[in-house]
Scaffold this motif. Structure first.
Motif, short mmCIF file in Angstrom:
data_model
loop_
_atom_site.label_atom_id
_atom_site.label_comp_id
_atom_site.label_asym_id
_atom_site.label_seq_id
_atom_site.Cartn_x
_atom_site.Cartn_y
_atom_site.Cartn_z
N LEU A 45 -19.16 -41.36 74.18
CA LEU A 45 -19.01 -41.13 73.00
C LEU A 45 -18.71 -40.31 71.92
O LEU A 45 -18.11 -39.95 70.98
CB LEU A 45 -20.90 -41.13 72.66
CG LEU A 45 -21.15 -41.51 70.71
CD1 LEU A 45 -20.80 -42.78 69.62
CD2 LEU A 45 -22.63 -41.51 70.70
N GLY A 46 -18.88 -38.38 72.97
CA GLY A 46 -18.58 -36.98 71.46
C GLY A 46 -16.83 -37.49 71.75
O GLY A 46 -15.64 -36.86 71.13
N VAL A 80 -17.77 -47.86 76.40
CA VAL A 80 -18.73 -47.59 78.18
C VAL A 80 -20.07 -46.56 77.49
O VAL A 80 -20.49 -47.10 78.19
CB VAL A 80 -17.73 -46.46 78.36
CG1 VAL A 80 -18.61 -44.86 79.55
CG2 VAL A 80 -16.99 -46.90 79.11
N THR A 81 -19.99 -46.73 76.52
CA THR A 81 -21.69 -46.13 75.73
C THR A 81 -22.30 -46.75 75.44
O THR A 81 -23.08 -46.45 75.76
CB THR A 81 -21.18 -45.23 74.16
OG1 THR A 81 -19.94 -43.52 74.26
CG2 THR A 81 -22.45 -44.81 73.90
N LEU A 82 -21.93 -47.62 75.26
CA LEU A 82 -22.72 -49.36 75.44
C LEU A 82 -23.89 -49.51 76.44
O LEU A 82 -24.85 -50.50 76.94
CB LEU A 82 -22.39 -50.54 74.38
CG LEU A 82 -22.05 -49.60 73.23
CD1 LEU A 82 -21.84 -51.62 72.46
CD2 LEU A 82 -23.76 -49.38 71.98
N LEU A 83 -22.19 -49.12 77.98
CA LEU A 83 -22.47 -49.66 78.64
C LEU A 83 -23.66 -49.05 79.17
O LEU A 83 -24.52 -49.15 80.50
CB LEU A 83 -21.43 -50.20 79.59
CG LEU A 83 -21.29 -50.16 81.23
CD1 LEU A 83 -21.92 -51.80 81.43
CD2 LEU A 83 -19.94 -50.14 81.91
N SER A 84 -23.69 -47.62 79.48
CA SER A 84 -24.27 -46.81 79.85
C SER A 84 -25.98 -47.12 78.82
O SER A 84 -26.83 -46.14 79.87
CB SER A 84 -24.17 -45.07 79.42
OG SER A 84 -24.09 -44.54 77.56
N PHE A 85 -26.21 -47.82 78.77
CA PHE A 85 -27.50 -48.26 78.06
C PHE A 85 -28.30 -48.98 78.79
O PHE A 85 -29.41 -48.52 79.62
CB PHE A 85 -27.46 -48.79 76.50
CG PHE A 85 -27.28 -48.11 75.59
CD1 PHE A 85 -27.15 -47.02 75.22
CD2 PHE A 85 -27.62 -49.20 74.24
CE1 PHE A 85 -27.08 -45.58 74.72
CE2 PHE A 85 -27.86 -48.43 73.39
CZ PHE A 85 -27.62 -46.43 72.72
N PHE A 86 -27.39 -49.34 79.79
CA PHE A 86 -28.32 -50.23 81.37
C PHE A 86 -27.95 -50.26 82.73
O PHE A 86 -28.14 -50.67 83.47
CB PHE A 86 -27.47 -51.85 80.27
CG PHE A 86 -28.07 -52.38 79.58
CD1 PHE A 86 -29.78 -52.39 78.73
CD2 PHE A 86 -27.02 -52.69 78.04
CE1 PHE A 86 -30.09 -53.03 77.64
CE2 PHE A 86 -27.31 -52.12 77.27
CZ PHE A 86 -28.70 -53.44 76.76
#
Length: 109
Positions: A45-46, A80-86
């Motif tokens: 995200l950064g 990838v940021t959203l994927l890292s939630f799950f």
């Protein structure tokens, strides 16, 4: 405004780098069904926010192909940021995280 966004991006990148280095692990004990690897997602995200700040500050100086490539990269990093939630692929997680996951009782996985 781009300076504030750049500072925010630098903060996120620092936090994500600390997560990958294993210096910031408190988030890793969270419920594994949601926010699975959010500490690592903060790094992506950064980078996305920083790249967006650079692209928006350069504006029309960049050729159209570079603008589009930058936009695709920003959206991929956000994905990838959203994927890292799950879930994150094994290649994107450090050894300390994989070892901590294998040491957990099977009822908490």
């Amino acid at each position: 405004m781009e300076i504030l966004v750049g500072l925010f991006a630098a903060f996120l990148i620092g936090a994500g780098a600390a997560a990958y280095a294993g210096r910031w692990r408190s988030w890793a004990s969270a419920d594994p069904t949601f926010f699975y690897a959010i500490g690592f997602g903060i790094l992506y995200l950064g980078i996305a926010v920083g790249l967006f700040a650079v692209l928006s500050s350069l504006g029309d100086i960049l050729p159209l192909a570079a603008q589009r490539a930058g936009a695709v990269t920003v959206f991929a990093l956000l994905g990838v940021t959203l994927l890292s939630f799950f879930w994150l692929p094994r290649a994107l997680t450090p050894t300390w995280f994989r070892e901590a996951r294998t040491r957990r009782p099977s009822s908490q996985r």
